[in-house]
Design a protein around this motif. Structure first.
Motif, short mmCIF file in Angstrom:
data_model
loop_
_atom_site.label_atom_id
_atom_site.label_comp_id
_atom_site.label_asym_id
_atom_site.label_seq_id
_atom_site.Cartn_x
_atom_site.Cartn_y
_atom_site.Cartn_z
N LEU A 148 39.34 61.16 24.91
CA LEU A 148 39.89 62.13 23.69
C LEU A 148 39.40 61.46 22.51
O LEU A 148 39.12 60.28 22.28
CB LEU A 148 41.35 61.90 23.36
CG LEU A 148 42.05 62.65 22.37
CD1 LEU A 148 41.68 64.31 22.61
CD2 LEU A 148 43.22 62.18 22.17
N ASP A 149 38.45 62.33 21.60
CA ASP A 149 38.29 62.01 20.36
C ASP A 149 38.78 62.95 19.17
O ASP A 149 39.67 63.89 19.77
CB ASP A 149 36.78 61.83 20.09
CG ASP A 149 35.89 63.12 20.06
OD1 ASP A 149 36.53 64.23 20.25
OD2 ASP A 149 34.81 63.08 20.24
N HIS A 150 38.35 62.98 18.19
CA HIS A 150 39.13 63.75 16.83
C HIS A 150 38.88 65.44 17.35
O HIS A 150 39.55 66.06 16.64
CB HIS A 150 38.73 63.38 15.70
CG HIS A 150 37.24 63.28 15.26
ND1 HIS A 150 36.39 62.53 15.77
CD2 HIS A 150 36.56 64.20 14.38
CE1 HIS A 150 35.21 62.96 15.22
NE2 HIS A 150 35.44 63.94 14.50
N HIS A 151 37.82 65.56 18.21
CA HIS A 151 37.58 66.98 18.37
C HIS A 151 38.35 67.49 19.44
O HIS A 151 38.71 68.71 19.80
CB HIS A 151 36.21 67.15 18.48
CG HIS A 151 35.42 66.84 17.19
ND1 HIS A 151 35.37 67.52 16.15
CD2 HIS A 151 34.19 66.21 17.24
CE1 HIS A 151 34.58 67.10 15.25
NE2 HIS A 151 33.85 66.16 15.87
N GLY A 152 38.58 66.71 20.54
CA GLY A 152 39.49 66.96 21.72
C GLY A 152 38.93 66.44 22.83
O GLY A 152 38.53 65.03 22.69
N ALA A 153 38.76 66.97 24.11
CA ALA A 153 38.28 66.18 25.24
C ALA A 153 36.67 65.76 24.82
O ALA A 153 35.96 66.67 24.53
CB ALA A 153 38.30 66.99 26.31
N VAL A 154 36.46 64.78 25.73
CA VAL A 154 35.11 64.20 25.66
C VAL A 154 34.42 63.93 27.11
O VAL A 154 35.34 64.11 27.93
CB VAL A 154 34.97 62.53 24.98
CG1 VAL A 154 35.44 62.85 23.64
CG2 VAL A 154 35.79 61.52 25.60
N ASP A 155 33.04 63.83 27.12
CA ASP A 155 32.79 63.82 28.74
C ASP A 155 32.83 62.39 29.27
O ASP A 155 33.39 61.62 28.68
CB ASP A 155 30.97 64.18 28.44
CG ASP A 155 30.50 63.17 27.61
OD1 ASP A 155 30.70 62.04 27.37
OD2 ASP A 155 29.23 63.54 27.31
N GLU A 156 32.50 62.39 30.41
CA GLU A 156 32.68 61.06 31.22
C GLU A 156 32.06 59.93 30.69
O GLU A 156 32.49 58.78 30.71
CB GLU A 156 32.32 61.21 32.63
CG GLU A 156 33.20 62.17 33.41
CD GLU A 156 33.08 62.34 35.07
OE1 GLU A 156 32.27 61.52 35.32
OE2 GLU A 156 33.74 62.99 35.54
N ALA A 157 30.90 60.09 30.20
CA ALA A 157 29.89 59.17 29.53
C ALA A 157 30.63 58.32 28.35
O ALA A 157 30.75 57.08 28.20
CB ALA A 157 28.53 59.48 29.08
N THR A 158 31.17 59.18 27.49
CA THR A 158 32.08 58.69 26.34
C THR A 158 33.33 58.30 26.61
O THR A 158 33.81 57.07 26.42
CB THR A 158 32.31 60.04 25.35
OG1 THR A 158 31.10 60.62 25.12
CG2 THR A 158 33.01 59.52 24.01
N SER A 159 34.11 58.79 27.68
CA SER A 159 35.26 58.26 28.28
C SER A 159 34.85 56.69 28.97
O SER A 159 35.92 55.74 28.68
CB SER A 159 35.96 59.01 29.49
OG SER A 159 36.22 60.15 28.85
N GLU A 160 34.01 56.50 29.63
CA GLU A 160 33.34 55.27 30.19
C GLU A 160 33.29 54.33 28.91
O GLU A 160 33.57 53.25 29.01
CB GLU A 160 32.20 55.47 30.92
CG GLU A 160 31.79 54.03 31.35
CD GLU A 160 30.32 54.11 32.27
OE1 GLU A 160 30.33 53.70 33.14
OE2 GLU A 160 29.48 55.03 31.58
N LYS A 161 32.81 54.71 27.82
CA LYS A 161 32.41 53.79 26.79
C LYS A 161 33.80 53.27 26.05
O LYS A 161 34.12 52.08 25.73
CB LYS A 161 31.24 54.44 25.68
CG LYS A 161 30.05 54.35 25.71
CD LYS A 161 29.26 54.75 24.77
CE LYS A 161 27.96 55.14 25.04
NZ LYS A 161 27.16 56.03 23.74
#
Length: 361
Positions: free
Chosen positions: A60-73
């Motif tokens: 999650l970020d301030h826009h909503g769901a994020v992709d797997e690469a961002t979740s991994e980070k």
């Protein structure tokens, strides 16, 4: 470290708040206090169980769901800060793939937030009306890992201030259904007037809990309802209040009062015997990896350092039903240069992170 080597952690192993051992070994990814007959690689320092962030949002970020690469980070940032167990307090993203990664923190999910229509951050939550609350709680109880997350209050634009989101009878039925399905329930609550109904309805935990008062603190203590204050997030209230001043002056003044009283509120809750746990609220607008800063905030609020440590270590793991540094437990631990009981700021600089028996950093 060779594939056949055993990790030897030597120095001071903080098995519990008062229980200290001189050493442990990691054999096949598990903790042992019996010296093995094998090649060893030694790490020296002060060892704690892997830290817990009990209010974090991976995916999650301030826009909503994020992709797997961002979740991994996000997960890697938490891991490198020593957070090896996360209670994910609501995410619209499917992060089940993380469970298959030996190098990422373990996650206990609360499913997706459940909010009242147009009464929460866009793209974060299921936005529903009270008649559908039981059905959505049942759905998220089945999807989660033993937790469900409600949005208990939010700004009511007609009232120009924070108000409770749910009628009493709706939360009573919803919490009863979650408990029937074996899930615990927590709720986002900033304000005062949502708390009594939620606690008397049987809720298990409240996030933020800035609206605790002399009237509701004894009720929380009597029912054993935990709080996760997320003080690093409450620090953003003045900026939020300034942004809404012209349109919602009543709400802005309310948010400033909640911020001004934050330390007194947390200390009063602790003094009354309310269980307090560490959570950062990372993943919405806050960065990940802030667990050490949140522990320091609890100490600033007046919680004794050893109890603030327990709120992210031994006590937090017990509350979530996960092991600490006991014989045979998964080897999830963090090693520091100095004693974190003497100065919790030590948590900001892990010397080594060991996850599933492997030295990560």
């Amino acid at each position: 470290m060779s594939d056949h080597a055993v990790l030897h952690v030597k120095g001071r192993v903080l098995v519990g708040p008062e229980e200290v051992k001189d050493e442990l070994w990691v054999v096949d990814g598990r903790i042992s206090y019996e010296r093995p007959r094998a090649e060893t690689v030694t790490v020296r320092g002060w060892a704690l169980p892997g830290l817990v962030d009990a209010h974090c949002h991976v995916g999650l970020d301030h826009h909503g769901a994020v992709d797997e690469a961002t979740s991994e980070k996000q997960a890697l940032t938490d891991r490198d800060a020593g957070t090896l167990l996360i209670r994910d307090a609501g995410s619209p993203a499917d992060t089940r793939w993380i469970d298959d990664r030996e190098d990422l923190p373990k996650i206990i999910r609360a499913g997706r937030h459940i909010a009242r229509t147009r009464r929460y951050i866009r793209n974060f939550a299921h936005e529903i009306e009270p008649d559908d609350l039981v059905a959505y709680v049942a759905q998220e109880a089945r999807r989660g890992d033993g937790w469900v997350k409600l949005v208990g209050d939010w700004i009511d634009r007609d009232a120009g201030d924070l108000t409770a989101c749910w009628p009493r009878e709706a939360v009573e039925a919803a919490i009863a259904e979650a408990h029937r399905l074996g899930a615990r329930v927590t709720a986002h609550c900033f304000a005062e007037d949502s708390l009594r109904d939620l606690v008397e309805a049987g809720i298990d935990c409240v996030e933020h809990a800035t609206g605790l008062t002399e009237d509701t603190i004894p009720l929380f203590a009597e029912r054993g309802v935990a709080i996760v204050p997320t003080l690093v997030n409450i620090a953003t209230f003045p900026a939020l209040a300034a942004g809404g001043e012209s349109k919602f002056p009543k709400w802005s003044a309310h948010m400033r009062r909640l911020h001004e009283n934050r330390y007194d509120t947390v200390r009063a809750a602790y003094d009354a015997g309310i269980p307090v746990f560490v959570g950062t609220d990372a993943g919405g607008s806050l960065a990940h990896g802030l667990v050490a800063a949140e522990v320091a905030e609890l100490v600033k609020a007046g919680i004794p350092p050893i109890q603030a440590l327990s709120a992210t270590a031994w006590g937090a793991r017990e509350w979530l039903g996960r092991p600490v540094l006991e014989e045979g437990a998964p080897a999830d631990l963090v090693v520091y240069e100095e004693d974190p009981r003497a100065d919790v700021r030590v948590l900001a600089g892990p010397r080594r992170v060991v996850l599933n028996g492997r030295v990560i950093g």
